[in-house]
Design a protein around this motif. Structure first.
Motif, PDB file in Angstrom:
ATOM      1  N   MET A 176      12.408  56.208  54.811  1.00 34.66           N
ATOM      2  CA  MET A 176      11.226  55.773  55.568  1.00 34.66           C
ATOM      3  C   MET A 176      11.633  55.025  56.834  1.00 34.66           C
ATOM      4  O   MET A 176      10.991  55.174  57.885  1.00 34.66           O
ATOM      5  N   VAL A 177      12.694  54.230  56.764  1.00 36.94           N
ATOM      6  CA  VAL A 177      13.189  53.556  57.966  1.00 36.94           C
ATOM      7  C   VAL A 177      13.523  54.589  59.033  1.00 36.94           C
ATOM      8  O   VAL A 177      13.142  54.440  60.211  1.00 36.94           O
ATOM      9  N   ASP A 178      14.212  55.649  58.653  1.00 35.91           N
ATOM     10  CA  ASP A 178      14.575  56.697  59.613  1.00 35.91           C
ATOM     11  C   ASP A 178      13.327  57.328  60.228  1.00 35.91           C
ATOM     12  O   ASP A 178      13.288  57.607  61.432  1.00 35.91           O
ATOM     13  N   LYS A 200      11.705  56.958  64.442  1.00 38.33           N
ATOM     14  CA  LYS A 200      11.278  58.061  65.311  1.00 38.33           C
ATOM     15  C   LYS A 200       9.828  57.903  65.759  1.00 38.33           C
ATOM     16  O   LYS A 200       9.461  58.343  66.848  1.00 38.33           O
ATOM     17  N   GLU A 201       9.027  57.260  64.906  1.00 36.59           N
ATOM     18  CA  GLU A 201       7.592  57.160  65.198  1.00 36.59           C
ATOM     19  C   GLU A 201       7.240  55.946  66.060  1.00 36.59           C
ATOM     20  O   GLU A 201       6.265  56.003  66.830  1.00 36.59           O
ATOM     21  N   ALA A 210      14.365  49.453  66.609  1.00 36.45           N
ATOM     22  CA  ALA A 210      15.772  49.453  66.204  1.00 36.45           C
ATOM     23  C   ALA A 210      15.873  48.906  64.795  1.00 36.45           C
ATOM     24  O   ALA A 210      14.961  48.238  64.298  1.00 36.45           O
ATOM     25  N   THR A 211      16.989  49.193  64.142  1.00 34.93           N
ATOM     26  CA  THR A 211      17.258  48.632  62.824  1.00 34.93           C
ATOM     27  C   THR A 211      18.631  47.987  62.819  1.00 34.93           C
ATOM     28  O   THR A 211      19.537  48.414  63.559  1.00 34.93           O
ATOM     29  N   PHE A 212      18.799  46.971  61.994  1.00 41.82           N
ATOM     30  CA  PHE A 212      20.103  46.322  61.856  1.00 41.82           C
ATOM     31  C   PHE A 212      20.948  47.019  60.786  1.00 41.82           C
ATOM     32  O   PHE A 212      22.167  46.874  60.779  1.00 41.82           O
ATOM     33  N   ASP A 213      20.312  47.735  59.860  1.00 42.33           N
ATOM     34  CA  ASP A 213      20.979  48.376  58.726  1.00 42.33           C
ATOM     35  C   ASP A 213      21.843  47.368  57.972  1.00 42.33           C
ATOM     36  O   ASP A 213      23.070  47.390  58.029  1.00 42.33           O
ATOM     37  N   GLN A 214      21.181  46.505  57.228  1.00 44.66           N
ATOM     38  CA  GLN A 214      21.879  45.429  56.528  1.00 44.66           C
ATOM     39  C   GLN A 214      22.907  45.937  55.527  1.00 44.66           C
ATOM     40  O   GLN A 214      23.812  45.200  55.139  1.00 44.66           O
ATOM     41  N   TYR A 215      22.819  47.183  55.110  1.00 41.35           N
ATOM     42  CA  TYR A 215      23.718  47.716  54.091  1.00 41.35           C
ATOM     43  C   TYR A 215      25.075  48.130  54.658  1.00 41.35           C
ATOM     44  O   TYR A 215      26.017  48.364  53.902  1.00 41.35           O
ATOM     45  N   ALA A 216      25.160  48.214  55.988  1.00 41.81           N
ATOM     46  CA  ALA A 216      26.415  48.627  56.617  1.00 41.81           C
ATOM     47  C   ALA A 216      26.883  47.665  57.696  1.00 41.81           C
ATOM     48  O   ALA A 216      28.002  47.795  58.194  1.00 41.81           O
TER      49      ALA A 216
END
Length: 360
Positions: A158-160, A164-165, A170-176
């Motif tokens: 859903m983040v992805d 796009k929408e 932007a995202t920080f992507d806390q998992y990486a």
């Protein structure tokens, strides 16, 4: 001459009184974000009948957002700002089970940005309402990933889609994002060592993204400390070879191994059931007056398992990631425990009483 005096957090204490030198040194801050960190380390001297072993708890729930994720959010924002990744960005989108969402909602609000939190149905309602009070938009995925049955995979998908929408997002992507390590290397672990004067012999940390345990290990390696680091995971979590299974308590464990985990290997992993996490949380509340979240309860139960094998004279530190106020309707609710875990109030009371022992 200025009446400002530096305090332990590096800010200044101000007074309009001419005799301010005689006043207590109460800290003042430029804003709420300056209160992140410098959390207390508390000796647990009632919960365990073993005076020859020092057990200390790092109380991360006193951060302004109520969890260790305040440190993570600050580090993620600082890293993105320094590297220019927030230029021309209006919205932050992040998958989170809750605590990081609260922290990011506040950070985004104060930075003039919008925050979109992607969560799943296991999110605590008080946590969800707290984020909304801070202006966040909550997106809840309705179904787990159809291939893996994993909620985290569905949240990341859903983040992805939202990236796009939603324009200028932007995202920080806390998992990486390895900036999470610096939050706990330069913050949490350094503070524990500074407070004790020496590294602890043992450290127990609950795991999810593995940012906290990875940062702690990073600092301990830097100072060449012999500390044995024990990762506390949830049963049903896939971290470090765990077997996937159902999980209903948010805040620790993972359905997909995060990229950060490859840099965060603990010396040992112990997996705690949901009922043991609940009993551990209630045990700490009843013995020390500290109300931990689910992951804190798991850490206490893990320590119960390890303590008999720990040599006398050792110093043990545990990280309590958050406080239990968001878990009053789950971990601390007898009816929820019976309906969800299948343990009756009488059975639960017996389990807690047995654990508390002489402190009941």
């Amino acid at each position: 001459m200025s009446n400002s005096r530096p305090n332990a957090r590096g800010c200044c204490c101000h007074s309009s009184r001419k005799d301010s030198a005689a006043l207590p040194d109460y800290p003042t801050f430029h804003g709420v974000l300056d209160t992140i960190g410098a959390t207390p380390l508390i000796r647990l001297d009632r919960i365990y009948d073993r005076p020859e072993t020092d057990v200390w708890a790092k109380l991360e729930g006193v951060n302004p957002g109520g969890s260790a994720k305040d440190r993570t959010a600050a580090a993620l924002f600082a890293d993105a700002t320094e590297n220019g990744r927030l230029i021309d960005v209006d919205s932050i989108i992040e998958s989170t089970s809750g605590n990081l969402g609260i922290a990011l909602a506040r950070q985004a609000l104060l930075a003039g940005l919008k925050f979109h939190c992607v969560a799943d149905p296991n999110i605590n309602q008080p946590t969800k309402k707290t984020m909304q009070a801070l202006g966040a938009t909550i997106h809840v995925v309705n179904e787990p990933d159809p291939t893996t049955g994993d909620w985290l995979t569905a949240r990341k998908a859903m983040v992805d889609r939202l990236l796009k929408e939603i324009p200028r997002s932007a995202t920080f992507d806390q998992y990486a994002n390895r900036a999470a390590f610096s939050a706990h290397s330069d913050g949490t672990m350094r503070e524990i060592v500074d407070a004790l004067g020496v590294p602890p012999d043992f450290l127990l940390v609950a795991m999810s993204t593995t940012g906290t345990i990875g940062g702690c290990r990073q600092y301990l390696r830097r100072i060449d400390a012999p500390t044995r680091v024990i990762g506390v995971d949830a049963e049903g979590s896939v971290l470090f070879g765990g077997k996937r299974g159902p999980r209903t308590l948010p805040g620790f464990g993972a359905g997909t191994e995060p990229e950060l985990a490859s840099h965060a290997q603990p010396h040992e992993v112990v997996r705690i059931s949901e009922i043991d996490s609940i009993v551990g949380a209630r045990k700490l509340a009843r013995s020390e007056g500290i109300l931990p979240g689910a992951s804190g309860g798991a850490v206490i139960s893990a320590l119960d398992q390890f303590l008999p094998t720990i040599p006398p004279g050792s110093t043990v530190a545990v990280v309590l990631h958050d406080l239990g106020h968001a878990y009053l309707d789950t971990v601390y609710d007898d009816e929820w425990v019976q309906d969800t875990i299948g343990v009756t109030p009488a059975e639960l009371a017996e389990l807690v009483s047995r654990q508390i022992g002489r402190y009941s």
